[in-house]
Design an enzyme around this catalytic site. Structure first.
Site, mmCIF file in Angstrom:
data_model
loop_
_atom_site.group_PDB
_atom_site.id
_atom_site.type_symbol
_atom_site.label_atom_id
_atom_site.label_comp_id
_atom_site.label_asym_id
_atom_site.label_seq_id
_atom_site.Cartn_x
_atom_site.Cartn_y
_atom_site.Cartn_z
ATOM 1 N N SER A 218 9.329 2.836 -27.538
ATOM 2 C CA SER A 218 9.543 2.885 -28.974
ATOM 3 C C SER A 218 10.961 3.367 -29.252
ATOM 4 O O SER A 218 11.916 2.787 -28.756
ATOM 5 C CB SER A 218 8.469 3.755 -29.635
ATOM 6 O OG SER A 218 8.435 3.541 -31.022
ATOM 7 N N GLU A 275 15.873 5.329 -42.139
ATOM 8 C CA GLU A 275 14.750 6.023 -41.521
ATOM 9 C C GLU A 275 15.184 7.161 -40.625
ATOM 10 O O GLU A 275 14.560 8.225 -40.603
ATOM 11 C CB GLU A 275 13.916 5.027 -40.693
ATOM 12 C CG GLU A 275 12.767 5.684 -39.937
ATOM 13 C CD GLU A 275 12.014 4.705 -39.052
ATOM 14 O OE1 GLU A 275 11.293 5.174 -38.157
ATOM 15 O OE2 GLU A 275 12.137 3.485 -39.258
ATOM 16 N N TRP A 322 6.090 -5.048 -36.708
ATOM 17 C CA TRP A 322 7.221 -4.180 -37.004
ATOM 18 C C TRP A 322 8.236 -4.168 -35.864
ATOM 19 O O TRP A 322 9.423 -3.954 -36.059
ATOM 20 C CB TRP A 322 6.707 -2.771 -37.277
ATOM 21 C CG TRP A 322 7.729 -1.800 -37.781
ATOM 22 C CD1 TRP A 322 8.207 -0.699 -37.132
ATOM 23 C CD2 TRP A 322 8.379 -1.813 -39.057
ATOM 24 N NE1 TRP A 322 9.111 -0.040 -37.911
ATOM 25 C CE2 TRP A 322 9.239 -0.700 -39.106
ATOM 26 C CE3 TRP A 322 8.320 -2.673 -40.164
ATOM 27 C CZ2 TRP A 322 10.033 -0.420 -40.212
ATOM 28 C CZ3 TRP A 322 9.115 -2.390 -41.263
ATOM 29 C CH2 TRP A 322 9.950 -1.281 -41.285
ATOM 30 N N HIS A 358 0.255 0.782 -29.310
ATOM 31 C CA HIS A 358 1.682 1.011 -29.113
ATOM 32 C C HIS A 358 1.919 2.102 -28.070
ATOM 33 O O HIS A 358 1.361 3.193 -28.151
ATOM 34 C CB HIS A 358 2.300 1.404 -30.453
ATOM 35 C CG HIS A 358 3.783 1.564 -30.438
ATOM 36 N ND1 HIS A 358 4.632 0.702 -29.771
ATOM 37 C CD2 HIS A 358 4.583 2.500 -31.027
ATOM 38 C CE1 HIS A 358 5.884 1.093 -29.964
ATOM 39 N NE2 HIS A 358 5.880 2.189 -30.720
#
Length: 410
Positions: A218, A275, A322, A358
């Site tokens: 990630s 973000e 995403w 994920h």
């Protein structure tokens, strides 16, 4: 143990300041033009001056040019070695590993930063062992025969949210509010390089510094790609589910993105800079402009190209829109052209599996492929490693996205 060296911090807002001293034998660089937008993926085999990259020596120079571009316009500038670096390795009493503490000084500032080392569970031999540096935590199965070094990078440079900029140990060493100051990920890269300094210069830790890789998932997957791109001592990068800002290309993610009820379905450059602080403030100039990343003379196929010809294994997940699964697949399809040009196609593996949680690695689906790259690039096995696949039903037509040909470099 102590490592000393001249402290060299690259500064300057102008590109020609950053590239004032090209490597010996490299041509003088041109300057990027930001006046027009290019929706296609830029040519890695052409210097800014317009000269072609026609040899491996040329690629070494072009690689330096690309590295400088990423530092100046996306990730922030990575300083050189510190004034002083000392390390202390305290082995566990049971011999399973130890704690590595780095004391680093630069410009009158000093910090201490620690990493944990866990040796492989082997019944014979005492090292030195190959190792994987895991960014904050390990999210793949622990490979047999490989030590795990956990680097707590979120302590080194924080990345909780958009208010984290300038927070963490790195910024105690290098307090800098300029637009080109190192982003969190570039700070991570600098920190991991200091761990590599220790592994390279000392036998105390029991690690084979010629067989060290980096892994993350990630946001830490984005980080593992950046870390490997900016330190050529790493033999392997394992980049897991990194999405936009990692193995996805900005230009492709913008195309893949669809707005639903005012929200993006794919993370884009514009969203990402709001973000968190993974990228430099300079990058916000491009990210906050409509199609602004099309003005950049690079995209992330070229970031992955900086890892070539070393081992790179990209692990992706189709279950999270995403993460820009089509953009990542397309971007890495084009990145593979750099590996092809260098005659190192097998060093680059890509596996995009079906939907799963994920960062919960699907061993049954991708475990064998992961083992292949670990065994070859960390354990030194002479085996085939030719993985490039997606379980999606989409395709990517390179002809629609590039207007250049892959060079043959000798």
């Amino acid at each position: 143990m102590q490592i000393s060296g001249l402290f060299c911090l690259l500064v300057g807002a102008l590109f020609n300041v950053v590239t004032a001293a090209p490597a010996p034998g490299c041509p003088l660089s041109g300057s990027p033009s930001f006046t027009t937008k290019n929706p296609l993926l830029p040519n890695p085999f052409e210097f800014l001056s317009g000269a072609p990259v026609s040899s491996k020596a040329d690629w070494s120079c072009r690689r330096q040019e690309i590295s400088t571009l990423f530092q100046q316009y996306e990730l922030g500038i990575k300083p050189g070695p510190p004034d002083n670096l000392q390390s202390d390795f305290q082995k566990y009493d049971n011999g399973t590993g130890g704690n590595l503490t780095l004391t680093i000084s630069s410009g009158g500032n000093t910090i201490s930063w620690s990493a944990t080392v866990v040796y492989p569970n082997v019944t014979t031999g005492s090292g030195p062992y190959p190792a994987l540096i895991a960014l904050d935590s390990l999210t793949i199965p622990r490979p047999d025969g490989v030590a795990i070094i956990t680097a707590f990078v979120s302590q080194f440079a924080q990345q909780d949210n958009s208010t984290s900029r300038g927070k963490g140990l790195y910024y105690e060493l290098f307090p800098d509010n300029s637009p080109q100051a190192a982003s969190a990920m570039m700070a991570w890269s600098w920190g991991v390089s200091r761990i590599l300094d220790v592994l390279t210069s000392s036998t105390d830790v029991g690690i084979d510094a010629t067989h060290v890789g980096v892994v993350g998932c990630s946001r830490w997957g984005k980080g593992s790609l950046v870390v490997a791109a900016f330190d050529e001592r790493l033999a392997l990068a394992i980049v897991q589910e990194s999405g936009s800002g990692g193995t996805a290309c900005w230009r492709l993610s913008d195309v893949e993105n669809v707005s639903v009820n005012g929200s993006d379905t794919v993370q884009t450059a514009h969203e990402i800079v709001g973000e968190n602080v993974w990228f430099s403030q300079e990058f916000e100039v491009f990210a906050n402009e409509t199609d602004g990343t099309q003005r950049l003379p690079f995209d992330h196929h070229m970031l992955a190209g900086l890892v070539a010809p070393r081992g790179l294994f990209v692990i992706d997940n189709l279950g999270y829109k995403w993460l820009s699964p089509w953009s990542s697949y397309g971007c890495m399809t084009v990145a593979r052209e750099v590996y092809k040009a260098l005659g190192a196609q097998q060093a680059f593996g890509y596996s995009e599996a079906a939907n799963h949680t994920h960062c919960q690695f699907p061993v049954a689906d991708q475990g064998g492929e992961l083992d292949t790259y670990v065994n070859k690039y960390l354990l030194g096995q002479q085996i085939e490693s030719n993985v490039f696949r997606t379980e999606a039903n989409f395709t990517f037509d390179e002809a629609e996205w590039i207007d250049w040909e892959t060079a043959t470099l000798s």
